[in-house]
Design an enzyme around this catalytic site. Structure first.
Site, PDB file in Angstrom:
ATOM      1  CG  HIS A  43      -1.973   1.038   1.216  1.00  0.00           C
ATOM      2  ND1 HIS A  43      -3.207   0.867   1.796  1.00  0.00           N
ATOM      3  CD2 HIS A  43      -1.986   2.292   0.694  1.00  0.00           C
ATOM      4  CE1 HIS A  43      -3.930   1.956   1.638  1.00  0.00           C
ATOM      5  NE2 HIS A  43      -3.208   2.842   0.974  1.00  0.00           N
ATOM      6  CD  GLU A  70      -4.162  -2.462   0.744  1.00  0.00           C
ATOM      7  OE1 GLU A  70      -5.044  -3.314   0.494  1.00  0.00           O
ATOM      8  OE2 GLU A  70      -3.818  -2.168   1.896  1.00  0.00           O
ATOM      9  CG  HIS A 190      -8.271  -2.036   8.786  1.00  0.00           C
ATOM     10  ND1 HIS A 190      -7.360  -1.211   8.153  1.00  0.00           N
ATOM     11  CD2 HIS A 190      -8.411  -1.541  10.030  1.00  0.00           C
ATOM     12  CE1 HIS A 190      -6.981  -0.246   8.960  1.00  0.00           C
ATOM     13  NE2 HIS A 190      -7.603  -0.428  10.119  1.00  0.00           N
TER      14      HIS A 190
END
Length: 237
Positions: A43, A70, A190
């Protein structure tokens, strides 16, 4: 079996803290796959405080499993993804200085923007996933903008589970089923951990992939990276 994609941001954070190349991000990514990990997630953020944009290029020949990039599709990020061509791009509505992801997309409000971005990625044969809260309208919106998959934002589940609230899983199960009914693949991520991953997987239908970084790396400090990866794989069977 649900695929385990390991987010290696925290490895890059540790590396960057000393300005050298220890730990070696590419070697860790290679070892994760050797230990059984079925994907690598990164990310990159605009300030490059952990994953650097160059890392995305350097990892491409190393990642022989699923490669998931991401982030917020600002022009720099979009150009990176189109150049690297990972297996999957996951769109996340990060604010520039956010410590970590803290909300899913409003797929209705941002439909025009997201549809344009997704169309460009799909023209380049890159699977697209959209980070969303477990809300019916957001799942329907993800379908309407042409996403291939959704990634369910699981912080609320993790917090509820830690308090003993088993009902925290219900909106995730319902939204996953809605996504499946609409033809969407279902990912999640998450705050998933060794403590809660089995319960989540057992109660969310047809879960294709979980992306786990912070908890997995933290657990590995005590238990070892190879051992922890195999513990996750066992729980995801």
């Amino acid at each position: 079996m649900t695929k385990l994609s390991v987010n290696v941001n925290k490895i890059a954070t540790l590396r960057n803290s000393r300005g050298g190349n220890a730990p070696d991000l590419l070697k860790v990514a290679s070892d994760i796959q050797r230990f059984g990990g079925e994907g690598i997630t990164i990310h990159p953020r605009p300030d490059e405080r952990h994953i650097k944009y160059q890392d995305a290029y350097d990892l491409k020949p190393v990642v022989h499993t699923e490669y998931n990039i991401e982030g917020n599709p600002i022009p720099k990020f979009t150009d990176l993804v189109l150049a690297v061509k990972p297996t999957q791009v996951t769109l996340v509505p990060d604010e520039e200085h956010a410590i970590t992801s803290n909300a899913g997309w409003d797929t209705k409000k941002h439909a025009g923007f997201l549809k344009e971005v997704i169309s460009e990625f799909k023209r380049n044969d890159i699977r697209t996933s959209v980070f969303v809260d477990p809300v019916k309208d957001m799942i329907e919106g993800a379908c309407e903008i042409g996403a291939d998959r959704i990634e369910l934002y699981t912080e609320a589940f993790a917090q509820g589970y830690s308090r003993g609230d088993m009902d925290a899983i219900k909106p995730y199960a319902l939204c996953a089923q809605l996504g499946i009914d609409l033809g969407l693949g279902v990912n999640a991520g998450h705050d998933l951990s060794l403590e809660n991953i089995k319960f989540f997987k057992d109660n969310v239908p047809e879960l294709l992939e979980v992306s786990i970084g912070h908890a997995l790396i933290s657990e590995s400090l005590y238990l070892g990276l190879e051992n922890v990866i195999n513990m996750y794989l066992h729980k995801l069977k």
